[in-house]
Structure formats: C-alpha cells, structure tokens
Design a protein around this motif. Structure first.
Motif, mmCIF file in Angstrom:
data_model
loop_
_atom_site.group_PDB
_atom_site.id
_atom_site.type_symbol
_atom_site.label_atom_id
_atom_site.label_comp_id
_atom_site.label_asym_id
_atom_site.label_seq_id
_atom_site.Cartn_x
_atom_site.Cartn_y
_atom_site.Cartn_z
ATOM 1 N N ASP B 149 21.787 40.604 45.873
ATOM 2 C CA ASP B 149 22.378 39.858 44.766
ATOM 3 C C ASP B 149 23.896 39.947 44.717
ATOM 4 N N LEU B 150 24.437 41.005 45.299
ATOM 5 C CA LEU B 150 25.869 41.249 45.143
ATOM 6 C C LEU B 150 26.506 41.609 46.482
ATOM 7 N N GLY B 151 27.643 41.005 46.764
ATOM 8 C CA GLY B 151 28.419 41.365 47.947
ATOM 9 C C GLY B 151 29.779 41.869 47.492
ATOM 10 N N ILE B 152 30.272 42.934 48.129
ATOM 11 C CA ILE B 152 31.546 43.503 47.703
ATOM 12 C C ILE B 152 32.576 43.364 48.819
ATOM 13 N N ILE B 153 33.709 42.780 48.453
ATOM 14 C CA ILE B 153 34.754 42.489 49.430
ATOM 15 C C ILE B 153 36.037 43.197 48.997
ATOM 16 N N ILE B 154 36.533 44.088 49.845
ATOM 17 C CA ILE B 154 37.777 44.798 49.536
ATOM 18 C C ILE B 154 38.836 44.329 50.522
ATOM 19 N N GLY B 155 39.844 43.664 50.021
ATOM 20 C CA GLY B 155 40.865 43.110 50.893
ATOM 21 C C GLY B 155 41.788 44.173 51.458
ATOM 22 N N ARG B 156 42.400 43.850 52.554
ATOM 23 C CA ARG B 156 43.500 44.661 53.064
ATOM 24 C C ARG B 156 44.697 44.331 52.187
ATOM 25 N N ILE B 157 45.578 45.292 52.052
ATOM 26 C CA ILE B 157 46.748 45.059 51.212
ATOM 27 C C ILE B 157 47.534 43.847 51.758
ATOM 28 N N ASN B 158 48.068 43.048 50.873
ATOM 29 C CA ASN B 158 48.840 41.842 51.210
ATOM 30 C C ASN B 158 48.027 40.730 51.891
ATOM 31 N N ALA B 159 46.708 40.879 51.958
ATOM 32 C CA ALA B 159 45.906 39.850 52.627
ATOM 33 C C ALA B 159 45.790 38.589 51.764
ATOM 34 N N PHE B 160 45.737 38.783 50.453
ATOM 35 C CA PHE B 160 45.559 37.640 49.555
ATOM 36 C C PHE B 160 46.847 37.406 48.773
ATOM 37 N N GLU B 161 47.298 36.183 48.808
ATOM 38 C CA GLU B 161 48.557 35.856 48.155
ATOM 39 C C GLU B 161 48.322 35.427 46.711
ATOM 40 N N ALA B 162 49.158 35.918 45.821
ATOM 41 C CA ALA B 162 49.048 35.501 44.418
ATOM 42 C C ALA B 162 49.645 34.105 44.265
ATOM 43 N N ARG B 163 48.852 33.174 43.746
ATOM 44 C CA ARG B 163 49.329 31.800 43.551
ATOM 45 C C ARG B 163 49.000 31.368 42.132
ATOM 46 N N THR B 164 49.955 30.760 41.480
ATOM 47 C CA THR B 164 49.629 30.262 40.151
ATOM 48 C C THR B 164 49.051 28.858 40.275
ATOM 49 N N VAL B 165 48.052 28.591 39.442
ATOM 50 C CA VAL B 165 47.450 27.256 39.386
ATOM 51 C C VAL B 165 47.571 26.843 37.914
ATOM 52 N N ASP B 166 47.475 25.555 37.606
ATOM 53 C CA ASP B 166 47.628 25.253 36.182
ATOM 54 C C ASP B 166 46.289 25.441 35.469
ATOM 55 N N GLY B 167 45.916 26.696 35.351
ATOM 56 C CA GLY B 167 44.600 27.012 34.784
ATOM 57 C C GLY B 167 44.634 27.323 33.309
ATOM 58 N N GLY B 168 45.811 27.311 32.700
ATOM 59 C CA GLY B 168 45.880 27.650 31.289
ATOM 60 C C GLY B 168 45.632 29.122 31.063
ATOM 61 N N SER B 169 45.118 29.482 29.894
ATOM 62 C CA SER B 169 44.954 30.899 29.622
ATOM 63 C C SER B 169 43.485 31.291 29.708
ATOM 64 N N ALA B 170 43.259 32.546 30.076
ATOM 65 C CA ALA B 170 41.893 33.027 30.264
ATOM 66 C C ALA B 170 41.308 33.506 28.938
ATOM 67 N N GLU B 171 39.993 33.406 28.830
ATOM 68 C CA GLU B 171 39.305 33.910 27.648
ATOM 69 C C GLU B 171 39.177 35.428 27.780
ATOM 70 N N VAL B 172 39.540 36.164 26.730
ATOM 71 C CA VAL B 172 39.460 37.624 26.794
ATOM 72 C C VAL B 172 38.192 38.113 26.098
ATOM 73 N N VAL B 173 37.390 38.888 26.815
ATOM 74 C CA VAL B 173 36.130 39.401 26.273
ATOM 75 C C VAL B 173 36.206 40.927 26.279
ATOM 76 N N ASP B 174 36.087 41.546 25.111
ATOM 77 C CA ASP B 174 36.101 43.006 25.078
ATOM 78 C C ASP B 174 34.732 43.556 25.459
ATOM 79 N N VAL B 175 34.740 44.567 26.316
ATOM 80 C CA VAL B 175 33.475 45.151 26.776
ATOM 81 C C VAL B 175 33.344 46.540 26.166
ATOM 82 N N ASP B 176 32.211 46.767 25.529
ATOM 83 C CA ASP B 176 31.930 48.099 25.008
ATOM 84 C C ASP B 176 31.158 48.843 26.065
ATOM 85 N N VAL B 177 31.731 49.898 26.556
ATOM 86 C CA VAL B 177 31.004 50.586 27.605
ATOM 87 C C VAL B 177 30.931 52.074 27.323
ATOM 88 N N GLU B 178 29.755 52.601 27.572
ATOM 89 C CA GLU B 178 29.594 54.038 27.447
ATOM 90 C C GLU B 178 29.796 54.594 28.846
#
Ligand SMILES: Cc1cc2nc3c(=O)[nH]c(=O)nc-3n(C[C@H](O)[C@H](O)[C@H](O)COP(=O)(O)OP(=O)(O)OC[C@H]3O[C@@H](n4cnc5c(N)ncnc54)[C@H](O)[C@@H]3O)c2cc1C
Ligand SMILES: Nc1ncnc2c1ncn2[C@@H]1O[C@H](COP(=O)(O)O)[C@@H](O)[C@H]1O
Lengths: 263, 327
Positions: B149-178
């Motif tokens: 069900d789940l695959g985990i991908i850990i990038g090498r440093i600097n492998a992925f470039e930060a790019r801004t897209v006009d995505g507006g603002s993200a919805e913030v969801v607070d998680v209660d975790v024990e």
C-alpha cells in the motif's frame, strides 16, 4: 549493561573501490571483510566498557548473512566482543532494508540489550538507515551518525552533525545508536585476540528460532524490488597526471588552469 | 487514491530548501498518478498558520501539523504513520538530509513498507511511482518498484528542486497524536550549534578544499596558502571528516550536512570523494583533485586528477601560482 553490536560482512574496500573501466562497473569479486564502519561501533562499545561510568557485562556481535559471514563475527570478537550471534537462513536471502532491519531486530530482541550499536553505513548497501528500522521494531529511541557519546544515569548524551549544525541529544536507555566514523579510532586486534576469536562462543540461529515471520522477509517479504540496473550518464573522464617529477606536475597543473583562465 | 505525503523540516521559522524540493516533486508526480501532494510538519509555535499555508505555493494541498519536538525523527514517524493510516497515502517522499533518512526508515519499519534512499529521480509508470537510485559508489543506477500500500522514497540531497506553482495557500489540518513511548525517550538538548569560525565560502569563485589527507589541523595552512595565492575571491573549504575531527570550522563544510557550492574552480586536496561530499560540489565548473590513491572515487568526477602526495605538490603549486600572478 549489555551491548549488542550489529556487524556485516562486505567486499573488502581495496577490491571493491576499483571501477572496471571497460564495463563502468564496480568490481565486487574477491576478498570479503568486516564492514570498516562497524569497527567504530565495536570500538565505541569497548570504550564504554573501559570508561568505567557503567559496568558492561557483555558485548555481543550480531550479524545476518550467509555462511561466510562468520568471518566478520570472528573479526568482531577479535576486536573485543565477548561472543557472537549469526542469524543465517535461506529464507532471509534477498531481504530489502525494511526486512533486514526487522530480522535483525528479532535476533537482537532475544538478547534484551541495553544498547544496540551499529556502523554509520555498510560499504556495499549504503543505506545509512538499518538502525532506524531496528529501533522502531525494538520500540527504542534511536539516533544515527553519532560522533560523541557519554553514558550517565541510564542515558546517553549524544552529539552529531545534522542539517543545521551540531545537535546534542539526550537519549534514555535502552536505545539504538549508529555511530559516525569520526567517533573514534578503532584499535587493531592483537595477535592473541585474533587467535582466540574462534574459541569464543558463536551461536547460529535460524529465522524461526528468533520468531521471524517468514512472510515478512526474503525476496517475497520485501516490499521494494530493485532491477533494471544500468550505467548512469557518464561524464567524460578527466585528465590524469601521475606525479613523478613534482616540478613538471605543477607546470602541467598551472598550464591547465591557465587554459581555463582560472589564474 | 494515490496521494503523496512529504515531510517538511524547518528551523527557526524557516522551511528547509530540500523539503520544499520534495513538496514540488511530490506535487508534480502526484498529479501524474491522479493524486494530491500533502505535507507533514512537526514543531512548536513557530509553525504558524501562515508558514504552513505557504507550502501551497510549492504545490501542497494540505498540511498536517503536529505539535512536538523539532529536529528528531521518531515523533515525526508517529505523526506520519497516523496521517497515512487515516488518509491512505500511497507514497511518502523525503528531500534527503539526515532526518529524512531516519524518518523514512522508521516509517518503513512501522508500516512494513518498501523504502529506497539516495533517490535522484522519480517517475510515474502505469499509475505508480518508480524511483531511481545510484548504487555502488554511483557506478550503477538501480530502479525501485514498490509492492503493497505504501512506497517510501528518500531523495538524495539537492535532487529535487523547489519550484513555486500558482497553487494558492494550503489547508492546515492539526493532528492530535499520542507519541509512542520510545519517541519521547530522546530529548534535544542543543540544536544547530555552529562549531568554529563563521567563514563564508558560498560566494567564492575558487575553493581549495581539504580532507583527511591533510593529516593534521596545522596542515590546513597548505590549503590556505594556496587559496591566498589564487587571491581575489578564493576561500578554503573542508569535508565532514575534518570538521568532525575539529580541524576546520563547520561553516566551511561542503556536502550533505554542509553547504552546496558551484565555484569556477574546486580544488580538492586529500579528499576521497564520498557521495555525501560529492553532492555538495559536483556542479562546480572545474574540479581538480589531488590524491595519492589512484583508486579514489574523486577521480571519477574530476576534470583534472593528480595522483600524488599533496605535501609535495601543494607548496610548489602555491609558489608557481604566486610567480604567475607576480609576472
Ligand atoms: C549521512 C551522512 C552525511 C554526511 N555528510 C557529509 C558532508 O556534508 N560533507 C562531507 O564531506 N562528508 C559527509 N559525510 C562523510 C563522507 O561519507 C566521508 O566520510 C567524508 O567526506 C570523507 O572525508 P575525506 O575525503 O576528508 O576523508 P577520507 O575519506 O578519509 O579521504 C582522505 C583521502 O586523502 C587521501 N590522502 C591521504 N594522504 C594523502 C596525501 N599525503 N596526499 C594526497 N592524498 C592523500 C587518501 O587517499 C583518501 O582518499 C557524510 C556521511 C554520512 C553518512
Ligand atoms: N546484514 C546485516 N547484519 C548485521 N548488521 C547489519 C547488516 N546490514 C547492515 N547492518 C548494520 O547496519 C549498519 C548500516 O548499514 P546500512 O544501513 O546498510 O548502510 C552497518 O554498519 C551495520 O552495523
């Protein structure tokens, strides 16, 4: 205090690091040895024992690997471990990182150690992460890349370099710590220790004996499949100068730099 | 559903550049497999609504915020495992760095998932993500495909470039975790300590970098003299091995947990060329390496390789460059 040190047998560095220029691949044939990074973990265990802050009753080397891996255990014992455990089973062949960490955790669980030490990386696997996997299964706190470690009052004060500089973290025992290679200068084994290593207790265990669920290990139990091996886009090889006459070498370097307008 | 969950590290109110790269990469790949990119952040009051929402600009649709200690991996594993249990993300993606490695591996253990580290590229194939990782000292590429069900991908440093897209603002969801009992057994005493002088190497055109091959802290003088001979905009850099040994300041370190540089000339003396060092300097325009071991990995990616003893070569090179400059 009881310490388990995880050790692995890897192709010897002297053989391994050569790249076969005709195929562009690493030549992995030949001699095998104890993963050099693991000697730092054994040394760290020895320094805790010799440091006197806590009494270390036992240092146990643990490996998972084929028959030949006993040699890594002998080496570990010659460096100071009191005895060793060899987890070996055909069912484990082809295990990925998550499965390997799970299997190692099972083998270690039976020993109930107060501290599990690992090397920062295996020379062949280069995953840097077995420690974090083992820790989650053992339900212990964990840190990797630790370069300084002091024991006091049932806790370890650890230092390591992280993203923003050096972090100091207090970790309560029992814990899983993988050590960086700057933590110490491993000692050389004495001839006597090398000779005596074969006589120290070595327990061989199969997967079932330590409660490993066969469905979670081996190639079938692994959730990542690696394949399609291919050579990366090659950068054209650079020029190589063998230094025989240093004055001449320096002249060549200077000419090379001048050509590129670097001086 | 094939959503991608990323982890975003922050420090003193600023989001990590490699984490932002993971968000950009996650958003781009998620859209190719019909999903969204979400992010997890864990920390204290400095994780303001505004800071979390700003991840929308990089393509994150939702940001799950857990309140907990910063800079430690295991609390983040607890938060991510809970978020994945509740939302069913198909992939977890990390931008590299020490914490990304630890969190990704811990999550793989918790969720019995496949994990690949040091990933340099990710692509969609038949609605699934496939990751490429260099192995055996970067001499081969291995391709990872995930089961379950789940695959985990850990990038090498600097492998992925930060790019801004006009995505507006993200919805913030607070998680209660024990938090798991073992996740609270480690406590940050001091974070981000800078050891040694605050040197500036990022602006330099010429870097003379020294490694363990210099032998002693005092021998860094050889590197400093050479840098001085080049004059102008030159500086001295170092490997982690010598920084950990206390031979040179942390601010001069190049690599995975140090700086990333791309000067006109990178002259490496007594440096083996480990991957974690290479990732911080491989974009340099010209790479010169001096190493006595002809089999050192650094020769695989240098433009000029000199096989020899730096103790003999560096002083003469310094003199020769001084002479050239003088003429
Ligand atoms: C998670 C993680 C993060 C890391 N982050 C970084 C990082 O940010 N930056 C970094 O640099 N490393 C980092 N490392 C460490 C990295 O893996 C290497 O251990 C390190 O780069 C090695 O430094 P070095 O080249 O100085 O030493 P070594 O690998 O010991 O190499 C020394 C070299 O000097 C040569 N030499 C010796 N004597 C002479 C002589 N007289 N003349 C010429 N040559 C000589 C030797 O042949 C050898 O090749 C990280 C590792 C991990 C696991
Ligand atoms: N098969 C194994 N048996 C025992 N210890 C291992 C094994 N694989 C890895 N390790 C330990 O985990 C550390 C990190 O390895 P890796 O995550 O593969 O880079 C090594 O230095 C060893 O201490």
């Amino acid at each position: 205090m009881k310490i388990c040190v995880l050790v692995k047998e890897v192709p010897d560095a002297a053989v391994e690091k050569r790249i076969d220029s005709s195929t562009g691949r690493l030549d992995r044939a030949g001699e095998k040895n104890l993963n050099p990074y693991d000697t730092h973990a054994i040394e760290a265990a020895m320094q805790i024992r010799e440091g006197g802050a806590v009494e270390v009753e036992e240092i146990v080397a643990v490996t998972m690997g084929p028959e030949s891996a006993v040699r890594a255990l002998h080496k570990a014992v010659s460096l100071g471990a009191d005895r060793s455990v060899h987890l070996s089973d055909d069912a484990l062949a082809g295990s990925d990182v998550a499965a390997t960490g799970y299997a190692l955790a099972k083998a270690v669980e039976k020993e109930s150690p107060d501290l599990v030490l690992l090397g920062q990386q295996s020379d062949d696997g280069e995953c840097y992460t077995i420690g974090a996997v083992v820790a989650d299964h053992l339900r212990m706190p964990s840190l990797t890349q630790v370069i300084k470690m002091d024991v006091a009052d049932g806790a370890l004060r650890c230092e390591r370099q992280a993203e923003y500089g050096y972090d100091t973290v207090q970790v309560r025992l029992p814990a899983v710590i993988s050590v960086g290679d700057a933590i110490n200068e491993p000692r050389y084994p004495s001839l006597k220790a090398i000779m005596g290593a074969r006589k120290k207790p070595l327990e061989k265990v199969a997967a079932g004996e330590v409660g490993i669920d066969a469905g979670l290990v081996g190639e079938d139990g692994s959730r990542v499949q690696c394949g399609d091996f291919h050579a990366p886009e090659a950068k054209p090889p650079g020029r190589i100068i063998e230094d025989e006459d240093t004055n001449e070498t320096v002249e060549q370097i200077v000419a090379w730099l001048e050509e590129r307008k670097l001086i | 559903m094939a959503d991608v969950l990323t982890y975003v590290l922050h420090y003193e109110g600023e989001l990590n550049k490699n984490s932002l790269g993971a968000v950009s990469e996650g958003a781009a790949r998620a859209s190719e497999i019909g999903g969204e990119c979400h992010a997890v952040v864990v920390g204290g009051e400095d994780l303001s609504d505004h800071l979390c929402q700003s991840l929308g600009a990089y393509g994150a649709r939702k940001v799950f915020r857990g309140r907990g200690p910063e800079g430690l991996a295991q609390p983040v594993v607890d938060v991510m495992a809970k978020v994945i249990d509740e939302h069913g993300h198909a992939y977890a993606l990390f931008g590299g760095g020490l914490l990304g490695f630890e969190i990704g591996a811990g999550l793989a253990a918790r969720k019995h998932a496949g994990v690949t580290m040091e990933v340099i590229s990710v692509r969609a194939e038949d609605g699934k993500l496939v990751a490429e990782r260099p192995i055996l000292q970067d001499s081969q590429i291995s391709v990872s495909r995930y089961k379950g069900d789940l695959g985990i991908i850990i990038g090498r440093i600097n492998a992925f470039e930060a790019r801004t897209v006009d995505g507006g603002s993200a919805e913030v969801v607070d998680v209660d975790v024990e938090y798991s009992p073992w996740s609270t057994q480690a406590e940050m005493v001091e974070r981000g300590e800078q050891r040694g002088a605050d040197v500036d190497i990022e602006g330099a055109d010429i870097l003379v970098a020294g490694g363990r091959g210099l032998g002693t802290a005092e021998n860094f003088k050889l590197a400093e003299d050479l840098a001085a001979a080049f004059g102008g905009n030159s500086a001295v850099a170092a490997t982690r091995a010598v920084v950990d040994a206390g031979w040179y300041p942390y601010a001069a370190q190049i690599g995975q947990t140090g700086k990333t540089v791309a000067p006109k000339l990178y002259l490496a003396a007594g440096i083996s060329g480990a991957i974690q060092h290479k990732v911080g300097m491989q974009s340099s325009e010209n790479i010169v390496a001096i190493n006595k071991d002809a089999g050192a990995p650094i020769f695989e990616f240098s433009d000029l390789g000199v096989v020899g003893d730096l103790n003999k070569i560096l002083p003469k090179l310094t003199e020769a460059i001084k002479a050239k400059k003088g003429s």
